[in-house]
Design a protein around this motif. Structure first.
Motif, short mmCIF file in Angstrom:
data_model
loop_
_atom_site.label_atom_id
_atom_site.label_comp_id
_atom_site.label_asym_id
_atom_site.label_seq_id
_atom_site.Cartn_x
_atom_site.Cartn_y
_atom_site.Cartn_z
N GLY A 175 0.80 -1.23 0.00
CA GLY A 175 0.00 0.00 0.00
C GLY A 175 0.83 1.27 0.00
N ALA A 176 2.05 1.18 -0.53
CA ALA A 176 2.96 2.33 -0.49
C ALA A 176 2.43 3.55 -1.24
CB ALA A 176 4.32 1.94 -1.07
N PHE A 177 1.48 3.32 -2.17
CA PHE A 177 1.02 4.44 -2.99
C PHE A 177 -0.31 5.01 -2.52
CE2 PHE A 177 3.12 1.34 -5.96
CZ PHE A 177 4.35 1.95 -5.92
N THR A 178 -0.92 4.35 -1.55
CA THR A 178 -2.26 4.76 -1.15
C THR A 178 -2.27 6.22 -0.68
OG1 THR A 178 -2.59 2.50 -0.43
CG2 THR A 178 -4.24 4.09 0.26
N GLY A 179 -3.09 7.01 -1.36
CA GLY A 179 -3.27 8.41 -0.97
C GLY A 179 -2.05 9.30 -1.15
N THR A 180 -1.08 8.87 -1.93
CA THR A 180 0.13 9.70 -2.07
C THR A 180 -0.10 10.85 -3.05
OG1 THR A 180 0.85 8.08 -3.69
CG2 THR A 180 1.90 7.98 -1.54
N SER A 181 0.67 11.89 -2.87
CA SER A 181 0.64 13.02 -3.80
C SER A 181 1.64 12.75 -4.92
CB SER A 181 1.05 14.30 -3.08
OG SER A 181 2.41 14.20 -2.70
N ALA A 193 4.19 14.47 -5.68
CA ALA A 193 5.55 14.65 -5.16
C ALA A 193 6.01 13.40 -4.42
CB ALA A 193 5.61 15.87 -4.25
N GLU A 194 5.07 12.76 -3.71
CA GLU A 194 5.44 11.56 -2.95
C GLU A 194 5.77 10.37 -3.86
OE1 GLU A 194 3.08 12.48 1.26
OE2 GLU A 194 1.99 11.73 -0.48
N VAL A 195 4.95 10.16 -4.91
CA VAL A 195 5.30 9.05 -5.81
C VAL A 195 6.62 9.32 -6.53
CG1 VAL A 195 3.26 7.68 -6.34
CG2 VAL A 195 3.54 9.88 -7.43
N GLU A 196 6.85 10.58 -6.88
CA GLU A 196 8.14 10.94 -7.48
C GLU A 196 9.27 10.59 -6.53
OE1 GLU A 196 9.02 12.49 -10.38
OE2 GLU A 196 7.27 13.63 -11.10
N ALA A 197 9.03 10.87 -5.24
CA ALA A 197 10.07 10.62 -4.24
C ALA A 197 10.31 9.11 -4.08
CB ALA A 197 9.69 11.26 -2.91
N ILE A 198 9.22 8.33 -4.14
CA ILE A 198 9.38 6.87 -4.04
C ILE A 198 10.21 6.37 -5.23
CG2 ILE A 198 8.17 4.64 -4.15
CD1 ILE A 198 5.83 5.95 -2.67
N TYR A 199 9.87 6.87 -6.43
CA TYR A 199 10.60 6.46 -7.64
C TYR A 199 12.07 6.88 -7.55
CZ TYR A 199 12.31 6.61 -12.43
OH TYR A 199 13.09 6.45 -13.55
N ALA A 200 12.29 8.14 -7.18
CA ALA A 200 13.67 8.64 -7.12
C ALA A 200 14.45 7.93 -6.02
CB ALA A 200 13.67 10.16 -6.87
N GLY A 201 13.76 7.64 -4.92
CA GLY A 201 14.44 6.95 -3.82
C GLY A 201 14.85 5.54 -4.22
N PHE A 202 13.94 4.88 -4.95
CA PHE A 202 14.24 3.50 -5.37
C PHE A 202 15.35 3.48 -6.42
CE2 PHE A 202 13.37 0.20 -8.61
CZ PHE A 202 13.88 -0.88 -7.89
N THR A 203 15.15 4.23 -7.51
CA THR A 203 16.15 4.14 -8.59
C THR A 203 17.47 4.78 -8.18
OG1 THR A 203 15.23 6.15 -9.56
CG2 THR A 203 14.48 4.05 -10.48
N GLY A 204 17.42 5.69 -7.21
CA GLY A 204 18.65 6.35 -6.77
C GLY A 204 19.50 5.45 -5.89
N ASN A 205 18.92 4.36 -5.41
CA ASN A 205 19.65 3.44 -4.55
C ASN A 205 20.23 2.32 -5.41
OD1 ASN A 205 20.35 1.30 -2.88
ND2 ASN A 205 18.77 1.83 -1.38
N TRP A 206 21.53 2.41 -5.68
CA TRP A 206 22.12 1.48 -6.65
C TRP A 206 21.94 0.04 -6.23
CZ3 TRP A 206 26.07 -1.95 -5.58
CH2 TRP A 206 26.79 -1.74 -4.40
N LEU A 207 22.01 -0.21 -4.92
CA LEU A 207 21.94 -1.59 -4.47
C LEU A 207 20.57 -2.21 -4.77
CD1 LEU A 207 23.60 -3.82 -3.19
CD2 LEU A 207 22.75 -3.08 -0.95
N SER A 208 19.50 -1.46 -4.49
CA SER A 208 18.18 -2.05 -4.78
C SER A 208 18.00 -2.28 -6.27
CB SER A 208 17.01 -1.22 -4.26
OG SER A 208 17.40 -0.02 -3.72
N VAL A 209 18.50 -1.35 -7.09
CA VAL A 209 18.33 -1.52 -8.53
C VAL A 209 19.13 -2.73 -9.02
CG1 VAL A 209 18.67 -0.44 -10.79
CG2 VAL A 209 17.83 0.93 -8.89
N VAL A 210 20.35 -2.88 -8.49
CA VAL A 210 21.18 -4.02 -8.91
C VAL A 210 20.55 -5.34 -8.44
CG1 VAL A 210 23.39 -5.18 -8.56
CG2 VAL A 210 23.34 -2.75 -9.13
N ILE A 211 20.01 -5.35 -7.24
CA ILE A 211 19.37 -6.58 -6.75
C ILE A 211 18.17 -6.93 -7.62
CG2 ILE A 211 18.04 -7.60 -4.84
CD1 ILE A 211 19.93 -6.13 -2.92
N ALA A 212 17.34 -5.92 -7.91
CA ALA A 212 16.15 -6.17 -8.73
C ALA A 212 16.54 -6.69 -10.12
CB ALA A 212 15.30 -4.90 -8.85
#
Ligand code: TRP
Length: 462
Positions: free
Chosen positions: A138-144, A146-165
């Protein structure tokens, strides 16, 4: 249903699709499974958005029917006539048609292009997988926005999570190809493509009521040629190849076991229409929501990963729809990735006598390593820029805008000029009007369009 009758003289053939497709529909489903993927839902909307919409979409649609369709028919007829893996088929037909076995290099280029494509495809496939647990939680429930942008930027900006995925996506792809169980997946494709279509229609219903639908339709279907550069037109042609899985022998490989009596024209028309419909639906949904939320259509590769979660977060049943969407998209990405890896693996098995597991690990391992370049393009290497931009942007440009169109040009040249008229008309069911139309497109129109746009885009003519 498929039958798996090994052909006695097929020692050189360890391709997984041994046997004959028993109905045109099964073949169409398999090729559609390869065609429908991230190209339709992730890539088409984002590059259409970056190129100003309407004019790009128009050039894309014309390319699909004027270049993509004849190239697909050429790949299928070559594949069915050769009945081997793409490299062996090109060598065989080159010789048989009185040219040269050196046409095998076209097959090699396909394996190289496919490996480069899969290297970044796997990274984006990984993003899709990573969005499944986020959706469930439910990470997206009711998000603005700016918040979804931040989730995207936070995820793709973290090299380790991207490499693991990326590693997870590539790992599963390697295992599935190693075990040669793609056959079972053809059944899944029967369900996946219609399910994806249904979900897109539900999303379209939501988009229609979002308040941005009129703006979305206008953006997509009002051509403003001032917004389109020659480079944009080349991207539209490249996208036509990419989305239809053309130019790397994937469709050629699938066609090796297509029975003689099946109509190539009807099969390819069905695939092209299904693939185009899903891309246009995705575009309509995404651009409606972009304008409903006052966002930027030119956002780039994050477009789908921002816009749709934002919408899911606002709609009733959003957690369910978000989860289903990312599962289906991951699955669609998967059925495409398998087809991209298979020709290289088949070739290593046949040429070097390796087991499927060894071959898949070797080829897949190289592709995984190449993919690190793309994975890091969104974080630690985001500022590392040369030629066309980041590593990802260069790999994408080289494959979609150079290798696939050049391969397409060579394929149409081969089918239109090297192969004799009797061979091609025999495959395409006689020398009637539709054959004449195909030949005109394959010999003149498609090659001329590719060459013109390519030379304009790289600035050789202006
Ligand atoms: N067509 C797939 C998509 O749209 C990607 C793909 C699969 C592909 N096989 C290919 C692209 C072969 C080029 C060549 O997502």
């Amino acid at each position: 249903m498929m039958m798996f009758k090994e052909e006695e003289n097929g020692t050189a053939l360890r391709f997984s699709l041994h046997g004959h497709w028993s109905s045109r529909l099964v073949f169409v489903f398999a090729v559609t499974g390869s065609a429908v993927g991230l190209g339709n839902i992730w890539k088409f909307p984002y590059i259409a958005g970056q190129n100003g919409g309407g004019a790009f979409v128009l050039v894309y649609l014309v390319s699909v029917f004027v270049i993509g369709l004849p190239v697909m028919m050429a790949e299928i007829l070559i594949g069915r006539r050769g009945r081997r893996n793409p490299i062996a088929t090109m060598a065989l037909l080159g010789e048989e048609e009185g040219s040269s076995r050196q046409w095998k290099w076209l097959g090699f280029m396909g394996v190289v292009a496919g490996s480069l494509i899969l290297s970044y495809y796997s990274v984006i496939g990984g993003w899709t997988l990573a969005y499944v647990p986020k959706s469930i939680a439910g990470a997206f429930t009711g998000t603005s926005a700016a918040e979804v942008e931040a989730i995207y930027a936070g995820f793709t900006g973290n090299w380790l999570s991207v490499v693991i995925a990326h590693s997870v996506f590539m790992g599963i792809t390697i295992l599935v190809v190693a075990r040669g169980v793609e056959r079972g997946l053809e059944q899944a494709v029967r369900f996946m493509v219609p399910a994806l279509l249904l979900l897109m229609l539900i999303l379209l219903g939501y988009a229609v009521t979002s308040g941005g639908f009129a703006a979305g339709v206008e953006f997509m279907f009002t051509p403003d040629f001032a917004a389109l550069t020659w480079d944009g037109a080349l991207q539209a042609i490249g996208q036509a190849f990419f989305t239809l899985s053309l130019g790397m022998g994937a469709v050629m490989a699938y066609s090796a076991y297509l029975p003689k009596e099946m109509s190539i024209r009807r099969a390819s028309t069905s695939v092209v229409i299904a693939d185009t419909a899903i891309a246009l639906l995705a575009g309509l949904v995404i651009f409606s929501l972009v304008f409903a939320n006052d966002l930027d259509p030119a956002e780039g590769p994050g477009l789908v990963f921002v816009i749709l979660p934002l919408a899911f977060g606002q709609m009733a049943g959003g957690v369910f729809f978000a989860t289903v969407f990312f599962v289906l998209l991951g699955f669609a990405a998967f059925t495409s990735a398998l087809g991209v890896l298979e020709p290289g693996v088949a070739w290593v098995v046949e040429r070097f006598g390796r087991s499927r597991l060894q071959a898949a690990s070797l080829v897949g391992g190289v592709i995984w390593a190449l993919g690190l370049g793309t994975a890091l393009s969104f974080n630690v290497l985001a500022d590392f820029s040369f030629l066309r931009g980041t590593i990802y942007q260069n790999v994408d440009y080289l494959t979609s805008n150079v290798m696939l169109p050049v391969a397409g040009l060579l394929i149409t040249f081969f089918a239109g000029w090297v192969m004799c008229r009797n061979s091609t008309s025999e495959e395409l069911g006689g020398a009637g009007t539709s054959y004449k139309a195909w030949r005109l497109l394959a010999r003149y129109v498609a090659p001329a369009a590719i060459v013109l746009v390519f030379l304009e885009a790289v600035g050789i003519i202006g």
